[in-house]
Every structure is written in structure tokens, then in C-alpha cells.
Design a protein around this motif. Structure first.
Motif, PDB file in Angstrom:
ATOM      1  N   TRP A 130      44.739  79.289 -12.134  1.00 44.38           N
ATOM      2  CA  TRP A 130      43.586  78.535 -11.635  1.00 44.38           C
ATOM      3  C   TRP A 130      43.961  77.784 -10.352  1.00 44.38           C
ATOM      4  CZ3 TRP A 130      38.557  78.592 -12.287  1.00 44.38           C
ATOM      5  CH2 TRP A 130      37.782  77.499 -11.926  1.00 44.38           C
ATOM      6  N   ALA A 131      45.157  77.224 -10.322  1.00 35.45           N
ATOM      7  CA  ALA A 131      45.628  76.542  -9.113  1.00 35.45           C
ATOM      8  C   ALA A 131      45.713  77.524  -7.944  1.00 35.45           C
ATOM      9  CB  ALA A 131      46.985  75.895  -9.370  1.00 35.45           C
ATOM     10  N   ALA A 132      46.184  78.737  -8.218  1.00 37.34           N
ATOM     11  CA  ALA A 132      46.248  79.760  -7.172  1.00 37.34           C
ATOM     12  C   ALA A 132      44.856  80.131  -6.682  1.00 37.34           C
ATOM     13  CB  ALA A 132      46.973  80.999  -7.699  1.00 37.34           C
ATOM     14  N   LEU A 133      43.912  80.185  -7.618  1.00 38.08           N
ATOM     15  CA  LEU A 133      42.535  80.523  -7.251  1.00 38.08           C
ATOM     16  C   LEU A 133      41.916  79.438  -6.367  1.00 38.08           C
ATOM     17  CD1 LEU A 133      40.517  82.780  -7.787  1.00 38.08           C
ATOM     18  CD2 LEU A 133      39.681  81.470  -9.747  1.00 38.08           C
ATOM     19  N   LYS A 134      42.163  78.189  -6.703  1.00 39.00           N
ATOM     20  CA  LYS A 134      41.647  77.093  -5.871  1.00 39.00           C
ATOM     21  C   LYS A 134      42.294  77.122  -4.484  1.00 39.00           C
ATOM     22  CE  LYS A 134      42.346  73.576  -8.631  1.00 39.00           C
ATOM     23  NZ  LYS A 134      42.290  72.154  -9.098  1.00 39.00           N
ATOM     24  N   TRP A 135      43.551  77.516  -4.442  1.00 36.91           N
ATOM     25  CA  TRP A 135      44.250  77.638  -3.156  1.00 36.91           C
ATOM     26  C   TRP A 135      43.592  78.722  -2.294  1.00 36.91           C
ATOM     27  CZ3 TRP A 135      47.085  81.655  -0.972  1.00 36.91           C
ATOM     28  CH2 TRP A 135      47.869  81.324   0.135  1.00 36.91           C
ATOM     29  N   VAL A 136      43.247  79.840  -2.913  1.00 35.53           N
ATOM     30  CA  VAL A 136      42.543  80.901  -2.176  1.00 35.53           C
ATOM     31  C   VAL A 136      41.199  80.390  -1.670  1.00 35.53           C
ATOM     32  CG1 VAL A 136      41.420  83.149  -2.393  1.00 35.53           C
ATOM     33  CG2 VAL A 136      43.682  82.803  -3.386  1.00 35.53           C
ATOM     34  N   ASP A 141      36.389  78.154   4.645  1.00 43.13           N
ATOM     35  CA  ASP A 141      35.854  77.733   5.939  1.00 43.13           C
ATOM     36  C   ASP A 141      36.744  78.146   7.107  1.00 43.13           C
ATOM     37  OD1 ASP A 141      38.012  76.092   5.555  1.00 43.13           O
ATOM     38  OD2 ASP A 141      36.918  74.203   5.787  1.00 43.13           O
ATOM     39  N   GLY A 142      37.772  78.968   6.799  1.00 42.44           N
ATOM     40  CA  GLY A 142      38.664  79.424   7.862  1.00 42.44           C
ATOM     41  C   GLY A 142      39.705  78.417   8.276  1.00 42.44           C
ATOM     42  N   ASN A 143      39.814  77.309   7.520  1.00 43.62           N
ATOM     43  CA  ASN A 143      40.776  76.256   7.864  1.00 43.62           C
ATOM     44  C   ASN A 143      41.724  75.954   6.708  1.00 43.62           C
ATOM     45  OD1 ASN A 143      39.829  75.567  10.571  1.00 43.62           O
ATOM     46  ND2 ASN A 143      37.976  74.848   9.527  1.00 43.62           N
ATOM     47  N   GLY A 144      42.083  76.993   5.956  1.00 44.21           N
ATOM     48  CA  GLY A 144      42.998  76.803   4.838  1.00 44.21           C
ATOM     49  C   GLY A 144      44.441  76.736   5.289  1.00 44.21           C
ATOM     50  N   PRO A 145      45.365  76.593   4.345  1.00 39.58           N
ATOM     51  CA  PRO A 145      46.772  76.415   4.691  1.00 39.58           C
ATOM     52  C   PRO A 145      47.512  77.687   5.101  1.00 39.58           C
ATOM     53  CG  PRO A 145      46.479  76.332   2.320  1.00 39.58           C
ATOM     54  CD  PRO A 145      45.110  76.377   2.916  1.00 39.58           C
ATOM     55  N   GLU A 146      46.916  78.866   4.880  1.00 42.14           N
ATOM     56  CA  GLU A 146      47.633  80.111   5.151  1.00 42.14           C
ATOM     57  C   GLU A 146      46.936  80.947   6.228  1.00 42.14           C
ATOM     58  OE1 GLU A 146      49.813  83.017   5.784  1.00 42.14           O
ATOM     59  OE2 GLU A 146      50.600  81.430   4.468  1.00 42.14           O
ATOM     60  N   GLU A 147      47.641  81.193   7.318  1.00 43.08           N
ATOM     61  CA  GLU A 147      47.064  81.919   8.445  1.00 43.08           C
ATOM     62  C   GLU A 147      46.691  83.356   8.097  1.00 43.08           C
ATOM     63  OE1 GLU A 147      49.817  82.313  11.622  1.00 43.08           O
ATOM     64  OE2 GLU A 147      51.483  82.958  10.348  1.00 43.08           O
ATOM     65  N   TRP A 148      47.387  83.941   7.128  1.00 43.17           N
ATOM     66  CA  TRP A 148      47.072  85.311   6.750  1.00 43.17           C
ATOM     67  C   TRP A 148      45.692  85.431   6.092  1.00 43.17           C
ATOM     68  CZ3 TRP A 148      50.978  89.385   4.769  1.00 43.17           C
ATOM     69  CH2 TRP A 148      51.931  89.646   5.758  1.00 43.17           C
ATOM     70  N   LEU A 149      45.127  84.336   5.638  1.00 42.38           N
ATOM     71  CA  LEU A 149      43.810  84.369   5.002  1.00 42.38           C
ATOM     72  C   LEU A 149      42.711  83.809   5.904  1.00 42.38           C
ATOM     73  CD1 LEU A 149      44.664  83.245   1.338  1.00 42.38           C
ATOM     74  CD2 LEU A 149      44.668  85.543   2.317  1.00 42.38           C
TER      75      LEU A 149
END
Length: 323
Positions: A130-136, A141-149
């Protein structure tokens, strides 16, 4: 205490000793992320929680011919199997499988590496996933922590997939998305491959299973989740989950294998889902002549290659059979 005294023997998978030590016979091998010259899929690992060391391996397919406005790709969140106790997202089996699925379906895949039982008993694997899902979802909005996403994925087209225990986990994720919601994430489809469910009563032709087979599967639940109320706990048996009808996906496909001891549970799951008031469509696809997670053990056979095509066809909206 004698560290060699056995508390639980689940050979050939693992042994738990009375001092709490766990010896795993399988699923210990890992390989690093790397570009795949055959499929063009690239991969990288990301630790999403330094406190728990929960990680994901991201697979990004080879970009199509450059255009002025490149299309965003759907996302596949994959959760590995292994009885909640062995394997990882970084094992050769799962790296090869998810990489090939990313290439075949042209999706960005996020493979979750959760903490394993019995050291980390259920529901920890559910919470880690669930934590991984929230991270995804944080990348909507295009401003998450991972540039690959960021700017690459379309979180309006998200699919969950898992095999065996992983199928159990993604089922629970889908129910939780439906009952609690995750802003910015729209679950379109759910893929359950040889799902690990059980119950207090036998279904289908489970009475034909060897007693030791039934005992193994039943006992494993009590070791991986000591707090369950019994084999009809909703963690084990979706029939008794009052939130089953809230499952978020519009489409569900359940893959079963003719020679798999868990085959009947997959069929029974589809019946329970239909009776729950859920408004989507569910299909069961049975692979003849094969056993549990055959596609992981023998990935180059014609039936395994075709199986990956079936999974990709479902993601791309063409049903689960790929007829």
C-alpha cells in the motif's frame, strides 16, 4: 535455546527454528537492474521508505519513435509471489517476467519488494505494498519523487498484477482502493495469476488433494499471519470480506492452471466476486496441462510466451484470452 530446534518445517521453501531464525532454501538470488538488449526495457531500483527498506524496481519500455507529443504509458503495479515468505522483486524469475511483460504490453511496470513473513507477519506485506501504491500515486501531477515516472505515466490507466501470494496482495490492494480511494490513481484492471486463497471448507475438487498438500497450505496461513481468526478470515478467504463488492477495478481476470492445487480457489474467487454486488466484469482463464506459476519456472516455452501475451492483451483492453 537450541538454534537447530525446528518450529515449522516448510521444506522445500523454508524452515523456521524455535529461536526465530528463518532459513530460506529458495528465492534468495537477486540480480541488479540493467538495460535489456533484447526488449529495450530499462530498469532501476528505488527505495521508497528508508525506515522499512521497502523498495520497487521500475521497468521502462523502449521509447517509441519520437513524436511532437509522445503519449503517456499505462502503469502496471506488480507484486511477487512466494507464499509471503520467499522471493523478491529483484529475483531472476521476477525480473525476467516483469521485464518481458513491460515490453509486450508497452507499460511502465513498478515491481514491489515487500518485507517477508514470518519475521514480518501479515498484514505487513499488505501495508508495504500500500505504501508503494501511494508512492506511485504521488506522481499523478508530474511532480513526484521519481523522474522515471514524472510526465511519463498515465495514472488514469493503472493495472495491478500478482501471482500466488502476490495475487492475494493485489486483490486486497484493489479492495482497499475501492473502499478508501487513492487520489490521482484510477485502477482499470486486476490480474490474479494462480491466486493464493483458501477457506474453512473445500471447494471444487479440492477433496482430491493429498492431505499433506492441504495441511501445507493451511498451516502456512497461521505462520505468516498468526492473528487470523481462522481459515475463513477475510485475509485468507474473500468470500467473507464485507468489502469485496467495493473492489476498485472495472475488469478482473483470474488465471488458473489445470495441475495447480490452488486452481479451484481461482474459480471460486470469481463466483464470490460476482455475488458481492461488484459491478465489473470477471473472467477465469485456465491453462491446460500446467502447474503453479509454470511461466516463471519455464519462461521460454511456447505456452509461457503465449501466457505473457495474454497478460499484455488484457492490459491493452483485448481481454484475457488473446484468442
Amino acid at each position: 535455546m537450541d538454534s537447530t530446534e525446528i518450529a515449522h518445517n516448510f521444506s522445500p521453501l523454508f524452515i523456521v527454528y524455535k529461536d526465530g531464525t528463518v532459513h530460506r532454501f529458495l528465492g534468495n538470488d537477486v540480480i541488479p537492474p540493467s538495460p535489456d538488449p533484447l526488449t529495450g526495457v530499462d530498469s532501476k531500483d528505488v527505495v521508497i521508505s528508508p525506515e522499512t527498506a521497502v523498495s520497487v524496481r521500475i521497468y521502462r519500455p523502449k521509447p517509441a519513435t519520437a513524436t511532437a507529443q509522445p503519449q503517456k504509458l499505462p502503469v502496471l503495479v506488480y507484486v511477487h509471489g512466494g507464499g509471503f515468505c520467499i522471493e523478491s522483486a529483484f529475483s531472476p524469475f521476477y525480473d525476467r517476467h516483469v521485464k518481458s511483460l513491460s515490453a509486450e504490453a508497452n507499460v511502465v511496470a513498478v515491481s514491489v519488494d515487500y518485507r517477508l513473513a514470518p519475521e514480518h507477519p501479515l498484514p505487513i506485506a499488505y501495508e508495504d505494498s500500500w505504501a508503494a501504491l501511494k508512492w506511485v500515486a504521488a506522481h499523478s501531477d508530474g511532480n513526484g519523487p521519481e523522474e522515471w515516472l514524472n510526465g511519463i505515466v498515465d495514472l488514469d490507466r493503472v493495472y495491478f498484477a500478482g501471482d500466488s501470494a502476490g495475487a492475494n496482495i493485489v486483490h486486497h490492494l484493489a479492495v482497499r482502493v475501492g473502499s478508501e480511494g487513492i487520489p490521482g490513481l484510477n485502477l482499470k484492471g486486476l490480474i490474479l495469476v494462480h491466486p493464493y486463497f483458501w477457506g474453512g471448507k473445500l471447494v471444487g475438487d479440492e477433496e482430491k488433494l493429498r492431505p499433506e498438500e492441504r495441511h501445507f497450505m493451511e498451516k502456512l496461513w497461521y505462520v505468516t499471519c498468526p492473528t487470523i481468526s481462522g481459515l475463513d478470515d477475510s485475509i485468507v478467504n474473500p468470500e467473507y470480506d464485507p468489502k469485496l463488492g467495493q473492489l476498485a477495478a472495472e475488469r478482473v481476470v483470474v488465471y488458473v492452471a489445470e495441475k495447480d492445487a490452488l486452481k479451484n480457489r481461482g474459480w471460486f474467487y470469481s463466483e464470490c466476486l460476482k455475488k458481492s454486488g461488484w459491478g465489473g466484469t470477471v473472467e477465469v482463464v485456465e491453462t491446460k496441462g500446467e502447474g503453479h506459476v509454470f511461466h516463471l519456472f519455464n519462461p521460454t516455452t511456447d505456452v509461457a510466451v503465449d501466457f505473457v501475451r495474454k497478460l499484455a492483451a488484457f492490459i491493452n483492453g483485448n481481454g484475457g484470452r488473446h484468442d
